[in-house]
Each structure stands twice: as C-alpha cells, then as structure tokens.
Design an enzyme around this catalytic site. Sequence first.
Site, PDB file in Angstrom:
ATOM      1  N   GLU A   1     -24.800   5.258   3.744  1.00 42.34           N
ATOM      2  CA  GLU A   1     -23.516   5.752   4.208  1.00 42.34           C
ATOM      3  C   GLU A   1     -23.352   5.503   5.707  1.00 42.34           C
ATOM      4  OE1 GLU A   1     -19.929   7.641   5.057  1.00 42.34           O
ATOM      5  OE2 GLU A   1     -20.701   6.619   3.276  1.00 42.34           O
TER       6      GLU A   1
ATOM      7  N   TRP B   1      -0.048  -4.268   2.072  1.00 41.98           N
ATOM      8  CA  TRP B   1      -1.405  -4.757   2.352  1.00 41.98           C
ATOM      9  C   TRP B   1      -1.553  -6.021   1.524  1.00 41.98           C
ATOM     10  CZ3 TRP B   1      -6.276  -4.622  -0.503  1.00 41.98           C
ATOM     11  CH2 TRP B   1      -7.409  -4.778   0.308  1.00 41.98           C
TER      12      TRP B   1
ATOM     13  N   CYS C   1       0.789  -1.194   0.000  1.00 38.33           N
ATOM     14  CA  CYS C   1       0.000   0.000   0.000  1.00 38.33           C
ATOM     15  C   CYS C   1       0.844   1.279   0.000  1.00 38.33           C
ATOM     16  CB  CYS C   1      -0.898  -0.017   1.218  1.00 38.33           C
ATOM     17  SG  CYS C   1      -2.279   1.072   1.122  1.00 38.33           S
TER      18      CYS C   1
ATOM     19  N   HIS D   1     -41.164  -5.890   3.307  1.00 42.13           N
ATOM     20  CA  HIS D   1     -41.063  -6.890   2.245  1.00 42.13           C
ATOM     21  C   HIS D   1     -39.967  -7.917   2.539  1.00 42.13           C
ATOM     22  CE1 HIS D   1     -43.945  -4.897  -0.333  1.00 42.13           C
ATOM     23  NE2 HIS D   1     -43.328  -3.745  -0.126  1.00 42.13           N
TER      24      HIS D   1
ATOM     25  N   LYS E   1      -6.860   3.049   2.694  1.00 45.43           N
ATOM     26  CA  LYS E   1      -7.439   4.350   2.369  1.00 45.43           C
ATOM     27  C   LYS E   1      -7.679   4.502   0.877  1.00 45.43           C
ATOM     28  CE  LYS E   1      -8.764   8.588   3.127  1.00 45.43           C
ATOM     29  NZ  LYS E   1     -10.115   8.800   3.694  1.00 45.43           N
TER      30      LYS E   1
END
Length: 604
Positions: A479, A72, A2, A502, A599
């Site tokens: 969000e 990462w 990363c 539903h 990020k």
Amino acid sequence: MCGIVGYLGGRQATPVLVEGLHRLEYRGYDSAGVAVLDGGEIVVTKTAGRVQDLRDLLVDSPATVGVAHTRWATHGVASDRNAHPHLDAGLRIAVVHNGIIENAEQLRARLQADGVELVSETDTEALAHLIAQQRADSLEDAVRAALRGVEGTYGLVVLDRDRPDELVVARNGSPVVLGVGDGEMFVASDVSALVHHTQRVVFLDDGELATLTATGYRTSTLDARSTSKVPTTVAVAADAYELGGHEDFMRKEMAEQPEAIARALRGRLDERFATAHLGGLALDPMALRAIRRVKFLGCGSAYYAGQMGAVLVEELARVPADAEPASEFRYRNPVVDPDALYVAVSQSGETLDTLAAVQELRRKGGRVIGAVNVVGSAIARECGSGVFLHAGPEVSVASTKALTNMTVSFAMLALLLGRVRDLSAAAGGRIVAGLRGLPGQVERVLADDADIARIAKRYAHARHMFFLGRVRGWPVAREGAQKLKEISYVHAEAYQSAELKHGPLALIDPDMPSVVVVPADDLVAKNIATIEQVKARGGPVIAITNADLPDGLADEVIRVPRGEPELDPILLTIPLQLLAYHTAAALGRDVDRPRNLAKSVTVE
C-alpha cells in the site's frame, strides 16, 4: 467516464451544471462540456481542459434544461472535438456518457456506411446518431431501441431538442443517480454533485432507464417493464465535500481518520462478550461457524486492505484467508467454494471489476458480502449484505480514510469469526480494547507530520524506492508503494523482505532508498537483518516501526504507537500516507488529482 450532471427545472441550468461538474472534479478528467436547450436549439460548449476553462467559455443563458460532463479519455485523445456532450448530425440529440461501448467500431462503421459523417474518435458519438435514427413515439423508446444494439457499459443522459421538457437516463455497469427536488430533477454519476440541492435520491440498477420531467420521473427496464423506484435519503452533509480550511482533500481526509475510525467502531464493539456486532452481514453464529475460508476481492488499495484483512482473519479466527485482485478473479474461471465467504471491497461501491466479480460469484452460488463506503452503490445492492465503512465522503483519488476503515472493519470481522470459534474471551477483550484505542493512536501518528515532511523532502529527489515488509508488514509495504506511485509519480516497488536477496538486492545503491516496515513482533530480528543487508550495499533506509531498533540502524526512523500486534498494519499504514503526500507536495504534484487516474474506476 468520468462525471455526469443533468438538470431539468425552473432555474437557470448552466450554473447548476457547472457547479455539479466542479464537485465531480475529484474523479479525474481531461475535458469538460455543457449542452443546454436555448431558444429551441442545443447549444454546446466544451473544451479539453479544466472545469474553470469551461466556465470561462460559457455565456449567460436562460436555459432551464441541460446536461454536462467531465471526460476521462478512453476512445480518442483529450481534445475539444472528443469532449462530451456529443450531438447527432441533425443537432437534435445531445448525449453524455460514462463507460465503454465495446462494439463501437462496428457501430461507427455501420453509421458511416449509412452516410453519417463522424466528427470525433469516441464511442459515445455513435450513441447520439443511433438514437436520432430510431423511429419511435418517445425519446425513451428511441433510447431503448438504440441500446438494444449496444454492447458494453454506460451511464447515459440524453437531451432531445424536440422534447424540451424531459431527459432520458440509462444505466448498465456505470453509476447513475437521480436527485428529486421540488419542481426540479437532477441526475449525476455521483451523489456529491447532488447533495447541495437535494438529499432525496434514486439509484438506477443495471438495465434500467428513467425519464425525467421537472415534476418527477418514471423508471423501466430495457424491455419496457415498469419498475417502482422510491427515493431514499442520503445522510451526507453538503460541507462534507468542502475543503474546510485544508490545503487539499487528501490532507483533510488523512486528518479525519481518527473520527472516521470512531464512526466505524460505534455500536459495533461488545466488551461483555469480547466480540463485534456486524448486523449488516445477516449471518447468525451457526452460519459464521460454517465458513471454512475467507477471500477478499478488491482493486488497488482495496486489494491491499483485503490482504491486511486476510492476515487478520487467519490470526484471530484461524480460518484460511487470502486476497485477490477482483480484476483477475473475474476472468480466470474461478472455482467457487460454497463454504467460503467472499468479501467484495470498494470505496465507491461502483468499481466495475469488483462488481463483475460479485456478479460472477452470485451466478455460481457463492456467498458474497460487500465492504463499501457508499450506501445504495451497485456493489452494496448486488450483495444485499455486508459492512458499511462509515468513512464519510472521500474525494481525493488516493484513498486514505476509506482504506483505514476497510482494515478496521476487517479486524472486526476477524474478531467476530474468531469469537464464534476458538478465540478466547481474554484475547477478544484485548482486541476490543486495541480497537477502542486506535483513534487516539492515529492522532499521535498524524501529530508527527512535520518530521515526516522533513524526511519526504530529503528523499523526494529519488527516482526509485523499495518498500519492504514481512507478514503483517507486507501488505502495508504494498500500500505504501501504491500511494507513492500514484500521487508523486516516483517509481516504487514493494517486496517481501525475505525475497530481497532473491534478485531485487541487485538494484540497491546509494540512490535507491528503501522503506522498511518493522512491526514489533517476533520477526523484528529478521527485519533488522534486512535493513543491515540494504545498508551494507549503501542503500538509505527509512524504517516505519513501533519496535525498539538499535540506534543508528536506519537513516531515518518514523515511529508509531505500540498497540495490539494484530492491529499493527492499521497504524503502520498512516505514516506511509503522510510520506507519499509530502513527497508529492515537495515535487509540486496535484495531490488530489494525479495524472491518468480516476477516483471511481467504472471501466475496464
């Protein structure tokens, strides 16, 4: 991925490299490493752990050139041997790499057939061996020859034991930026690692290489054509990446939202004509009137901000609008409408899925603009026009002020589109005034921090949560669920309120809190009915609202100021940031660096 850092100059390299890695920690990683050229040998130190763990292992070195990386995991588990940098068998070439080599298995098999013993599970190690195998007159030519057989994405820095006075850098789909100093050169995957040393930077384009020496650089394409790259100045203060007395970056960035909004609005609102000025769009009124549809493309929170933007465009401009995950758009062979305006949304401007969607649109003749927070980023350069968010550097993985500025920018875009059509001057003036009032209103929401912390602590034990909303409240609910999931690890689902009956209503019980977003619009009665359905089944309810709700309707009520109805999503999102933050804090999570996330997502 990363994080990448490289240095070449007159001072000790290791402190510069480690400091750079520290400034890239916010991007998310699971291991870290450094390689320096010391005494004619490449000395590598790496560990599966944090940058501080790496710092504890390092010994003092006079080396003045080196590379460093925070990884990462994509190929192979997080371990010392999979950590970067990677070396070739002869210990001559050291490589750090962001991205994914898609034909890594074939390359690894070919290397093993040639008798090369691979010591890691990574795709990156293959690059070191391939570069070392090339018979070339220069390191740059060796890197170029090796990359011709590579498929995939890379941001790459190469150190050669036999060429101690240079570094070679390459980019394809993963960001790399050069830092130009006085008798020294830097390279990083993000300007945050550079701004303490220099503000003169060079952004590489896809398919471009650079050779760095202490006194300068030269750039070229993969097919050896020279390119002329002139440094630009990034107007970012070094202390923008400091906590400044805050406990963590997410808290700092939430607190910065009023000023960030004010920056986004500065010079862009026109009271006289009740409209907005967005000069970066490079579209005159006739071109704006010719737009028949608007589509927002983004990933994660940027996608949800795009949904809020789509609602704003339809309400204010009466132009059909929608939002779609850029990660889906790029793969579904989309029909590109020549009369549509496509908006690519990304905080970093480097999100790979969104960048690929932009490139697909450009190939098919689509009109696409960027909405990004980083000047000179790949999406900004690819689009060539758009809206700069002016949120300032955002370090925490969970986006707050950038997301807010995305929505504010989309409100201005909707206002502009509306005013070249049928939105009256009176209605436009009302929206301009509403936007002007946002910074103060956000300050009032943030001032309710202690009460929201109390509510978060009350429900932090819940293993699952619903987030419910209608129309303007629906993307806000999505969000809110995203924020809670990513930083607290509490499972959260967002549903349109009308969809509750539903199917999802079956899950409601006393251990399933529901966060219901209730704007003060003509659907208040419908939202009250939703809350009553949840309460009738024993479900706790947290209402986020600027409406007048009956006393005792919800278990907890978080109120926001009442402004212009179309702008409600901006204000209603703020308490959900605080709710997620305080839930994560109550559970002892690492708020800025949630597990498994980064990020800037520059891989698929």
